[in-house]
Design an enzyme around this catalytic site. Structure first.
Site, short mmCIF file in Angstrom:
data_model
loop_
_atom_site.label_atom_id
_atom_site.label_comp_id
_atom_site.label_asym_id
_atom_site.label_seq_id
_atom_site.Cartn_x
_atom_site.Cartn_y
_atom_site.Cartn_z
CG ASP A 166 -0.41 -0.15 2.51
OD1 ASP A 166 0.82 -0.19 2.61
OD2 ASP A 166 -1.18 -0.22 3.50
CB SER A 167 4.57 1.74 -0.11
OG SER A 167 4.79 0.60 -0.90
CG ASP A 183 0.40 -4.13 1.99
OD1 ASP A 183 0.62 -5.03 2.82
OD2 ASP A 183 1.17 -3.15 1.83
CE LYS A 204 3.26 -5.91 3.76
NZ LYS A 204 2.78 -4.75 4.52
CD GLU A 207 0.44 -1.59 7.93
OE1 GLU A 207 0.13 -0.77 8.82
OE2 GLU A 207 0.93 -1.25 6.83
CD GLU A 213 7.88 -0.22 7.53
OE1 GLU A 213 6.90 -0.92 7.23
OE2 GLU A 213 8.08 0.92 7.04
O1 KIV Z 1 3.55 -1.13 1.60
C1 KIV Z 1 4.74 -1.44 1.62
O2 KIV Z 1 5.52 -1.15 0.72
C2 KIV Z 1 5.22 -2.18 2.78
C3 KIV Z 1 6.70 -2.34 2.92
C4 KIV Z 1 7.29 -1.09 3.43
C5 KIV Z 1 7.07 -3.51 3.75
O3 KIV Z 1 4.47 -2.61 3.60
#
Ligand code: KIV
Length: 277
Positions: A56-57, A95, A124, A126, A193
């Site tokens: 989600d970056s 994500d 993934k 969090e 992280e």
């Molecule tokens: O969204 C992302 O890119 C991440 C990484 C920083 C691990 O979760």
């Protein structure tokens, strides 16, 4: 290509969870980079990156948002579809964005199913504590899960910024407890992280079977992940200490990605003295 660059991964078989576990058991470091589109995904796959993270970056990297919070499930689905069109052998992790799994286990299942149907191999999410129940619910239903502890960017406003997590004893103990609960709930992979290297190393020792993937978490995790645009120095401005500019030694994008794969595999990245906390 220089002598230090690994040769192309010709005819690589698709990376499976079984293969990743085998690599981990044999002490081979796992490489992961973020990817949001088919072109980068294809190049990273060809360069031998084991796992691609549709993170989600993308909110910051692709959309120019100030954080990952505005990213929606539809956005991640769109980018997952693009990545899987480009990558034929890498393991794809997508994500679950903010608001797509926090409401209930059922909501998490619906969102995960949508990502898997878009082509993801693993989802993934969090956070620790309450998430263990969700991880159990998903893994029981055949969805491989990567948990994410330490700095969890979706909680940036609650955490008061992008700060190192687990620095004091209480924080480190909580992180270790959450990690063990998530592994017991079925998480196969665990992104850690922005934590002190010793804390991440301890999590790996506590849970030898789980594949810890560090980002700003030192060298003693099972693998490493970076945002592709950071390690290629496409991101402007000051980069976090844990990022290495893989373009700095010259050559093109392909060479930089190959250099990253080699450096993670041979243990030269991250360098504790330069990139660790
Ligand atoms: O969204 C992302 O890119 C991440 C990484 C920083 C691990 O979760």
């Amino acid at each position: 290509m220089t002598a230090a660059t690994p040769s192309p991964v010709v005819g690589r078989k698709p990376i499976t969870l079984h293969r990743l576990r085998e690599m981990h058991a044999q002490g081979e470091k796992i490489t992961m980079l973020t990817a949001y589109d088919a072109s980068f995904a294809r190049l990273m796959d060809e360069c031998g990156v084991d796992c691609l993270l549709v993170g989600d970056s993308l909110g910051m990297v692709v959309q120019g948002q100030p954080s990952t919070v505005p990213v929606t499930l539809e956005h991640v689905i769109y980018h997952t579809q693009a990545v899987v069109r480009g990558a034929t052998t890498s393991w794809v992790v997508s994500d679950l964005p903010f608001g797509s799994y926090q409401e209930s286990r059922e909501q998490a299942l619906r969102s995960s199913a949508a990502l898997m149907q878009a082509g993801a191999h693993m989802v993934k999410l969090e956070g620790g504590g309450w998430t263990a129940e969700t991880v159990h619910f998903l893994t029981e239903r055949g969805i491989p899960v990567c948990a994410h502890l330490g700095l969890t960017p979706q909680s940036v406003h609650a955490l008061g910024g992008y700060r190192i997590q687990g620095r004091d004893q209480a924080g480190a103990d909580t992180l270790r407890r959450h990690a063990t609960e998530l592994v017991q709930a079925g998480a196969a992979m665990l992104v850690i992280e922005l934590t002190p290297s010793d804390v991440a190393a301890q999590v790996q020792l506590d849970n030898p079977g789980v594949m810890t993937i560090g980002i700003g978490a030192g060298a003693r995790t099972a693998g490493q992940v970076l945002v592709g645009q950071d390690m290629l120095r496409i991101t402007r401005g000051r980069l976090p200490r844990f990022v290495r500019d893989f373009m700095a030694e010259g050559g093109g994008v392909e060479e930089a990605i190959r250099r990253y794969v080699l450096a993670v595999k041979d243990g030269s990245f991250p360098d504790e003295a330069v990139h660790g906390y």
